[in-house]
Design an enzyme around this catalytic site. Structure first.
Site, PDB file in Angstrom:
ATOM      1  N   ASP A   1       0.857  -1.186   0.000  1.00  0.00           N
ATOM      2  CA  ASP A   1       0.000   0.000   0.000  1.00  0.00           C
ATOM      3  C   ASP A   1       0.894   1.237   0.000  1.00  0.00           C
ATOM      4  OD1 ASP A   1      -2.241   1.815   0.426  1.00  0.00           O
ATOM      5  OD2 ASP A   1      -3.344   0.052   1.085  1.00  0.00           O
TER       6      ASP A   1
ATOM      7  N   GLU B   1      -4.672   1.248  10.219  1.00  0.00           N
ATOM      8  CA  GLU B   1      -4.204   2.603  10.535  1.00  0.00           C
ATOM      9  C   GLU B   1      -4.194   2.852  12.043  1.00  0.00           C
ATOM     10  OE1 GLU B   1      -6.409   1.913   8.163  1.00  0.00           O
ATOM     11  OE2 GLU B   1      -6.169   3.229   6.418  1.00  0.00           O
TER      12      GLU B   1
ATOM     13  N   HIS C   1      -2.911   3.262  -4.634  1.00  0.00           N
ATOM     14  CA  HIS C   1      -2.351   2.801  -3.353  1.00  0.00           C
ATOM     15  C   HIS C   1      -0.960   2.210  -3.575  1.00  0.00           C
ATOM     16  CE1 HIS C   1      -5.575   3.540  -0.473  1.00  0.00           C
ATOM     17  NE2 HIS C   1      -6.464   3.085  -1.346  1.00  0.00           N
TER      18      HIS C   1
ATOM     19  N   ASP D   1      -8.953  -0.345  -5.673  1.00  0.00           N
ATOM     20  CA  ASP D   1      -9.790   0.654  -4.997  1.00  0.00           C
ATOM     21  C   ASP D   1      -9.108   2.016  -5.018  1.00  0.00           C
ATOM     22  OD1 ASP D   1      -7.800  -0.480  -3.315  1.00  0.00           O
ATOM     23  OD2 ASP D   1      -8.727   0.486  -1.575  1.00  0.00           O
ATOM     24  N   GLU D   2      -9.919   3.047  -4.951  1.00  0.00           N
ATOM     25  CA  GLU D   2      -9.483   4.411  -4.647  1.00  0.00           C
ATOM     26  C   GLU D   2      -8.245   4.828  -5.452  1.00  0.00           C
ATOM     27  OE1 GLU D   2     -10.940   4.648  -0.017  1.00  0.00           O
ATOM     28  OE2 GLU D   2      -8.981   3.744  -0.377  1.00  0.00           O
TER      29      GLU D   2
ATOM     30  N   TRP E   1      -8.432  -3.036   8.528  1.00  0.00           N
ATOM     31  CA  TRP E   1      -7.377  -2.093   8.159  1.00  0.00           C
ATOM     32  C   TRP E   1      -6.640  -1.669   9.422  1.00  0.00           C
ATOM     33  CZ3 TRP E   1      -6.766  -2.168   3.111  1.00  0.00           C
ATOM     34  CH2 TRP E   1      -7.865  -2.466   2.295  1.00  0.00           C
TER      35      TRP E   1
ATOM     36  N   TYR F   1     -16.184  -4.007   8.538  1.00  0.00           N
ATOM     37  CA  TYR F   1     -14.909  -3.312   8.693  1.00  0.00           C
ATOM     38  C   TYR F   1     -14.505  -3.398  10.165  1.00  0.00           C
ATOM     39  CZ  TYR F   1     -13.811  -1.735   4.015  1.00  0.00           C
ATOM     40  OH  TYR F   1     -13.419  -1.713   2.690  1.00  0.00           O
TER      41      TYR F   1
HETATM   42  C1  ACM Z   1     -11.146  -0.051   0.877  1.00  0.00           C
HETATM   43  O1  ACM Z   1     -11.613   0.022   2.013  1.00  0.00           O
HETATM   44  N1  ACM Z   1     -10.496   0.988   0.349  1.00  0.00           N
HETATM   45  C2  ACM Z   1     -11.277  -1.252   0.069  1.00  0.00           C
END
Ligand code: ACM
Length: 548
Positions: free
Chosen positions: A196, A486, A267, A333-334, A484, A429
């Site tokens: 990432d 972070e 990313h 993504d993104e 995730w 999530y």
């Molecule tokens: C994501 O949460 N950007 C897949």
């Protein structure tokens, strides 16, 4: 889903006649097991003798000699059952039977005998975990299994958890502990997010700067305030190829396949920092570096031959390291498009390839990745953005995460005939807050505090939406939670975020919604606290406090 089926669907392990069986009856067993996920059918004979585990489970030589029998013994041992493979008394039998669901299994435990009937090797680990969760004490305090009959099969074949060692490191031991927890609850896919913006975490021999440069950064946002850096350079962190092989082998021993993810085309700041020529290097102010902030960052790969050479080499090594991964995750993504708009090279590329807008550059990347993976006999899986800019190959798997996007990408993916793995951020999530927070500031979650997703919220999800066709139902192959990192700086917090939500995920993926009841499920979660404690898991208690 590919299935590792045996060539013939006949009995290949011996079913023994009762006269050959040695008796191993225990004192009466009074407790019924609290199994998660709850089997479809479970009959337990409490108050009667069960199967004594004092001397272990003795396996007949013919079971030890057959391929499926040996696989069963390995699965039972990996789940913690006391199996004695070299014994010769026939207490354990294994039989393959025809069934349309390769994970279907039937378990019969009597005071004398344990018999497993399975549709395919895939069913062994779940059957083993059912037995492991059923181990208890008889009335005389000796270890035993209750006499019981189980018939079971999961709702969905892909039951996954995504771990993110990019934002904060997760050690091999922490990863293996999560694999153990996943296996206990019959999850069978680890989606491993290995690259990432904030770090590249896997050794790639052909591109060593990925880890020389991409595995560390100059600072990290503080946990208390994500807008502020901590001023401290990180130590390099990545998994060597030997460590990757170790994790993959350990996962396999537990019946879990590891699906690696390398993000393309966004990313990707860490990779572009390591090899700046892979990015849109002709734009003003081009200065790639390993990201030190969270969120969506502008660096994307440039659609150049050098980039394709890079991706081809990286994914060749990835495919070799993950031989059982039927899908390879390409992210998707993104991915911001601004750099392609600004880059004269990218604009020229678009013109030459008849790409009408920058979204089609991502679409071009997705097609190239699908072609590349096909040469390795694999399929791509990507976040649901991969279907935003036109059709992608029909065998691409769509990972649905954007619960807020309309029209709903889950429905769009199904209408286009894709297999879909659901991991909507509205429910799955695990980095999001679970409700009442411990006073300890290290437990501050990332993102909105209002997005509360406690286990009850996870449990309320129905992965089979109304008004879909039988064909679309077949394309609903999986359910996954994403964790995730972070705001998850260590394994302690990781466990708090995942347990017991992982139990709810497991049951939602296994048991049809109409057969589930949250209040009854809570009693089973509480019955698992002693196992969490024995494994030293920092689970979240019902009042929100951490267990450790
Ligand atoms: C994501 O949460 N950007 C897949």
């Amino acid at each position: 889903m590919s299935s590792m089926r045996f060539a013939t669907k006949v009995v290949i392990a011996t079913l023994l006649s009762t006269s050959q069986l040695w008796a191993a009856p225990s004192a009466p067993v009074h407790t019924a097991p609290a199994i998660i996920p709850q089997p479809l059918q479970l009959q337990v004979s409490t108050g009667q003798a069960g199967f004594s585990l004092t001397e272990g489970i003795k396996v007949h030589y013919s079971v030890s000699r057959s391929e499926i029998g040996r696989a069963a013994v390995r699965a039972l041992m990996a789940a913690g059952l006391p199996v004695l493979p070299e014994e010769n008394t026939g207490e354990l039998t294994v039989q393959l039977v025809e069934h349309e669901n390769p994970e279907w299994h039937r378990i019969c435990v009597t005071p004398e005998h344990i018999s497993l009937q399975i549709a395919d090797e895939q069913a062994l680990h779940s059957a083993a975990q059912t037995l492991a969760q059923s181990m208890t004490q008889a009335a005389d305090s000796t270890p035993a299994l209750p006499a019981m009959l189980v018939e079971d099969a999961p709702l969905l074949p892909y039951r996954g958890l995504m771990l993110d060692p990019c934002r904060h490191p997760q050690t091999v031991d922490e990863t293996c502990k999560m694999l153990q927890i996943m296996a206990r609850y019959k999850l069978n896919r680890l989606h491993w997010h290995l690259a990432d913006d904030q770090g590249w975490r896997i050794e790639i021999k052909s591109y060593p700067r990925l880890t020389e440069v991409g595995s560390h950064r100059s600072e990290t946002p503080t946990l208390a305030n994500h807008e502020q850096g901590d001023g401290t350079p990180t130590t390099p962190f990545y998994f060597t190829q030997d460590e990757v092989r170790h994790v993959v082998a350990y996962a396999n021993s537990l019946g879990i396949t590891v699906i690696p993810e390398i993000e393309v085309p966004g990313h990707s700041s860490a990779a572009i920092a390591a090899y700046p020529e892979l990015g849109n290097s002709d734009i003003p102010g081009y200065a790639p570096r390993v990201a030190t902030t969270w969120g969506v960052l502008p660096y994307t790969y440039s659609p150049k031959p050098a980039t394709m050479q890079f991706l081809s080499s990286v994914f060749a090594e990835i495919c070799e390291l993950f031989p059982r991964a039927e899908f390879i995750h390409i992210g998707g993504d993104e991915a911001p498009r601004d750099q392609w708009q600004k880059s004269a090279y990218a604009r020229d590329f678009m013109q030459q390839n008849n790409l009408r807008h920058t979204g089609q550059v991502q679409h071009w990347f997705t097609h190239r990745m699908a072609e590349l993976m096909a040469t390795h006999g694999r399929r791509i899986v990507g976040w649901d953005e991969i279907i935003d800019d036109g059709a992608v190959p029909a065998d691409a798997v769509v990972m649905y995460w954007r619960s807020w996007v309309r029209p709903c990408s889950l429905r769009r993916a199904l209408r286009a005939g894709h297999d879909v793995i659901q991991s909507p951020d509205s429910h799955f999530y695990f980095n999001f807050c679970q409700g009442k927070l411990p006073a300890d500031p290290r437990y501050k979650p990332h993102g909105s505090l209002s997005a509360q997703q406690d286990w009850r919220h996870v449990y309320s999800y129905n992965p089979i939406p109304a008004n879909i066709t039988p064909e679309q139902r077949r394309h609903l192959i999986g359910l996954q939670a994403n964790c995730w990192s972070e705001s998850i700086a260590n394994g302690h917090k990781l466990e708090y975020q995942c347990v017991p939500r992982i139990c709810a995920l497991a049951e939602v993926a296994w048991r049809p919604a109409e057969l589930r009841n949250a209040d009854e499920f809570l009693q089973r979660i509480i019955a698992h606290y002693p196992w969490f404690d024995a494994q030293q898991i920092n689970y979240r208690r019902e009042d929100g406090s951490p267990a450790r």
